[in-house]
Design an enzyme around this catalytic site. Structure first.
Site, PDB file in Angstrom:
ATOM      1  N   GLY A  66     -25.555  -5.084  -9.665  1.00 14.35           N
ATOM      2  CA  GLY A  66     -24.928  -6.412  -9.699  1.00 14.35           C
ATOM      3  C   GLY A  66     -24.214  -6.689  -8.385  1.00 14.35           C
ATOM      4  O   GLY A  66     -23.553  -5.816  -7.847  1.00 14.35           O
ATOM      5  N   VAL A  87     -22.095  -2.761  10.240  1.00 14.69           N
ATOM      6  CA  VAL A  87     -22.830  -3.063  11.475  1.00 14.69           C
ATOM      7  C   VAL A  87     -21.903  -2.925  12.686  1.00 14.69           C
ATOM      8  O   VAL A  87     -22.260  -2.322  13.702  1.00 14.69           O
ATOM      9  CB  VAL A  87     -23.440  -4.497  11.405  1.00 14.69           C
ATOM     10  CG1 VAL A  87     -24.055  -4.898  12.740  1.00 14.69           C
ATOM     11  CG2 VAL A  87     -24.471  -4.577  10.284  1.00 14.69           C
ATOM     12  N   ARG A 100     -33.810  -4.722  -9.219  1.00 14.39           N
ATOM     13  CA  ARG A 100     -33.942  -3.563 -10.104  1.00 14.39           C
ATOM     14  C   ARG A 100     -35.383  -3.065  -9.955  1.00 14.39           C
ATOM     15  O   ARG A 100     -36.297  -3.869  -9.868  1.00 14.39           O
ATOM     16  CB  ARG A 100     -33.661  -3.957 -11.555  1.00 14.39           C
ATOM     17  CG  ARG A 100     -32.218  -4.376 -11.727  1.00 14.39           C
ATOM     18  CD  ARG A 100     -31.808  -4.433 -13.179  1.00 14.39           C
ATOM     19  NE  ARG A 100     -30.359  -4.602 -13.262  1.00 14.39           N
ATOM     20  CZ  ARG A 100     -29.749  -5.773 -13.443  1.00 14.39           C
ATOM     21  NH1 ARG A 100     -30.450  -6.870 -13.598  1.00 14.39           N
ATOM     22  NH2 ARG A 100     -28.433  -5.841 -13.502  1.00 14.39           N
ATOM     23  N   ASP A 126     -22.313   2.764 -10.242  1.00 12.26           N
ATOM     24  CA  ASP A 126     -22.732   4.146 -10.525  1.00 12.26           C
ATOM     25  C   ASP A 126     -24.251   4.336 -10.508  1.00 12.26           C
ATOM     26  O   ASP A 126     -24.763   5.348 -10.028  1.00 12.26           O
ATOM     27  CB  ASP A 126     -22.111   4.658 -11.826  1.00 12.26           C
ATOM     28  CG  ASP A 126     -22.379   3.745 -13.009  1.00 12.26           C
ATOM     29  OD1 ASP A 126     -22.890   2.619 -12.797  1.00 12.26           O
ATOM     30  OD2 ASP A 126     -22.091   4.150 -14.149  1.00 12.26           O
ATOM     31  N   GLY A 127     -24.995   3.346 -10.992  1.00 13.22           N
ATOM     32  CA  GLY A 127     -26.470   3.435 -10.998  1.00 13.22           C
ATOM     33  C   GLY A 127     -27.002   3.489  -9.572  1.00 13.22           C
ATOM     34  O   GLY A 127     -27.943   4.247  -9.267  1.00 13.22           O
ATOM     35  N   THR A 177     -18.437  -3.467  -7.330  1.00 18.93           N
ATOM     36  CA  THR A 177     -18.649  -4.037  -8.671  1.00 18.93           C
ATOM     37  C   THR A 177     -17.358  -4.710  -9.125  1.00 18.93           C
ATOM     38  O   THR A 177     -16.272  -4.132  -8.963  1.00 18.93           O
ATOM     39  CB  THR A 177     -19.087  -2.992  -9.717  1.00 18.93           C
ATOM     40  OG1 THR A 177     -18.896  -3.550 -11.026  1.00 18.93           O
ATOM     41  CG2 THR A 177     -18.306  -1.695  -9.644  1.00 18.93           C
ATOM     42  N   ASP A 215     -16.334  -5.013 -11.967  1.00 18.35           N
ATOM     43  CA  ASP A 215     -15.760  -4.331 -13.140  1.00 18.35           C
ATOM     44  C   ASP A 215     -14.626  -3.362 -12.793  1.00 18.35           C
ATOM     45  O   ASP A 215     -13.807  -3.043 -13.646  1.00 18.35           O
ATOM     46  CB  ASP A 215     -16.849  -3.554 -13.885  1.00 18.35           C
ATOM     47  CG  ASP A 215     -17.806  -4.491 -14.594  1.00 18.35           C
ATOM     48  OD1 ASP A 215     -17.477  -5.678 -14.729  1.00 18.35           O
ATOM     49  OD2 ASP A 215     -18.897  -4.035 -15.003  1.00 18.35           O
ATOM     50  N   ASP A 261     -14.719  -0.191 -12.392  1.00 18.71           N
ATOM     51  CA  ASP A 261     -14.764   0.937 -13.332  1.00 18.71           C
ATOM     52  C   ASP A 261     -15.202   2.244 -12.671  1.00 18.71           C
ATOM     53  O   ASP A 261     -15.465   3.230 -13.354  1.00 18.71           O
ATOM     54  CB  ASP A 261     -15.702   0.599 -14.512  1.00 18.71           C
ATOM     55  CG  ASP A 261     -17.112   0.286 -14.061  1.00 18.71           C
ATOM     56  OD1 ASP A 261     -17.340   0.120 -12.843  1.00 18.71           O
ATOM     57  OD2 ASP A 261     -18.005   0.205 -14.925  1.00 18.71           O
ATOM     58  N   GLY A 266     -16.876  -7.413 -18.228  1.00 18.61           N
ATOM     59  CA  GLY A 266     -16.375  -6.052 -18.409  1.00 18.61           C
ATOM     60  C   GLY A 266     -16.972  -5.469 -19.677  1.00 18.61           C
ATOM     61  O   GLY A 266     -16.373  -5.546 -20.738  1.00 18.61           O
ATOM     62  N   ARG A 267     -18.187  -4.911 -19.535  1.00 14.83           N
ATOM     63  CA  ARG A 267     -18.873  -4.370 -20.720  1.00 14.83           C
ATOM     64  C   ARG A 267     -18.159  -3.161 -21.282  1.00 14.83           C
ATOM     65  O   ARG A 267     -17.996  -3.029 -22.483  1.00 14.83           O
ATOM     66  CB  ARG A 267     -20.308  -3.991 -20.350  1.00 14.83           C
ATOM     67  CG  ARG A 267     -21.244  -5.154 -20.435  1.00 14.83           C
ATOM     68  CD  ARG A 267     -22.666  -4.709 -20.179  1.00 14.83           C
ATOM     69  NE  ARG A 267     -23.482  -5.855 -19.804  1.00 14.83           N
ATOM     70  CZ  ARG A 267     -24.523  -5.807 -19.019  1.00 14.83           C
ATOM     71  NH1 ARG A 267     -24.901  -4.660 -18.494  1.00 14.83           N
ATOM     72  NH2 ARG A 267     -25.220  -6.888 -18.749  1.00 14.83           N
ATOM     73  N   GLY A 307      -0.643 -15.024 -17.253  1.00 14.54           N
ATOM     74  CA  GLY A 307       0.349 -15.299 -18.296  1.00 14.54           C
ATOM     75  C   GLY A 307      -0.305 -15.575 -19.641  1.00 14.54           C
ATOM     76  O   GLY A 307       0.098 -16.504 -20.356  1.00 14.54           O
TER      77      GLY A 307
END
Ligand code: F6P
Length: 323
Positions: A11, A24, A72, A103-104, A125, A127, A129, A174-175, A189
């Site tokens: 992603g 670069v 992919r 991670d993938g 990412t 996320d 995570d 956020g899976r 808030g």
């Protein structure tokens, strides 16, 4: 070292372009040429790459997404695909590869490194995570987008006088990770937050919202990470319990677009420079991160196997602030 490669995979995340730019430039400062590999590992297998000049990447810093694209590829996961990717890297004189992704993407980098090509991973990412770093590229931009959305919902929500609680349910990305949800709940808030890492009780949440209503807060905003619950499902439960007609908002891919924040550009640049240095030092299978404002590195397997745990301090803070 004369030539390195860089690719983005998985992603996309705002700030990836700032990272490419800094790679670069850092390489150029050491007389190293950078090949931009298009379309992730798919492009590596197909030899889709070209030299990126400092001039060409100079003004991509504010662009979201990735100029190198992402893809992919099922073929890359096969022995044949992997060999093809390594052959292309060798054919194009790539002596080290920087992979920006999750991670993938790091797993793919490790596979490539088994054939002798040095690899360095940079976490990208929204996320946030990935273990081994406090921040991954894109997370700050996503949190700012959600925070801004909550403010906009507050603007309209506070205008209407109602005799039943007016509840807005916002679903964020956020899976498996509630980072975006809980940090933007604090910054925006919000009145309640649901994350995948912590079990929740909708009845309890509704009682909390009802009490706030009875105390004079006519509207409330709930932020739910997609991995905790979808807001359409949540709406059914909330409406039944409170006997209301709540409103829903799914932010989806809005969170991955827009100009990267200054913070994302900064950490992307920091990590890029460290990644180039690591390759020059002859390192491989390392992952770069930023901890306490400093660029750090660790074994790339940490980024693959471990997940960033939700901060208990942030959770505690949120629990205090929603009252
Ligand atoms: O970038 C991470 C992430 O945004 C997740 O939070 C989300 O579930 C997923 O990617 C969705 O991305 P896509 O629709 O591109 O597969």
């Amino acid at each position: 070292m004369k030539r390195i490669g860089v690719l983005t995979s998985g992603g996309d995340a705002p700030g990836m372009n700032a990272c490419i730019r800094a790679i670069v430039k850092a390489a150029k400062a050491n007389n190293i040429e950078t090949l931009g590999v298009y379309e992730g590992y798919k492009g590596l297998m197909e030899g889709k790459m070209e030299v990126l000049t400092a001039n060409y990447v100079d003004d991509i810093i504010e662009l979201s997404g990735t100029i190198l694209k992402s893809a992919r590829s099922a073929k890359f996961k096969t022995e044949e695909g992997l060999k093809l990717a390594v052959e292309q890297a060798q054919k194009h004189g790539i002596e080290g590869l920087v992979v920006i992704g999750g991670d993938g993407s790091f797993r793919g980098a490790c596979d490539v490194s088994k054939f002798g090509l040095p690899v360095i991973g940079i976490p990208g990412t929204i996320d946030n995570d990935i273990a081994g770093t406090e921040y991954s590229i894109g997370a700050d931009t996503a949190v700012n987008i959600v925070t801004d959305t909550v403010s906009k919902i507050h603007d309209t929500a506070r205008s209407l006088i109602v005799d039943m609680p007016r509840v807005f349910l916002i679903e964020v990305m956020g899976r498996g990770c509630g980072y975006i949800a809980v940090t933007s709940a604090i910054a925006g808030g919000a009145d309640y937050c649901l994350v995948p890492e912590i079990p929740y009780d909708v009845n309890e949440m509704c009682t909390h919202l009802k009490t706030k209503f009875e105390n004079g807060k006519l509207y409330s905003v709930v932020i739910a990470a997609e991995g905790a619950t979808g807001v359409n499902e949540l709406k059914k439960q909330v409406d039944t319990i409170l006997n209301i007609d709540s409103r829903t908002c799914v932010l989806g891919h809005l969170q991955r677009g827009g100009a990267p924040t200054a913070f994302d550009r900064l950490i992307a640049s920091q990590m890029a420079v460290r990644a180039v240095e690591l390759l020059m030092e002859g390192k491989t299978n390392r992952m770069v991160g930023v901890i306490a404002g400093k660029a750090v590195d660790c074994d790339i397997f940490k980024g693959i196997n471990d997940k960033n745990k939700i901060s208990q301090e942030i959770v505690r803070l949120n629990n205090i602030l929603i009252s």
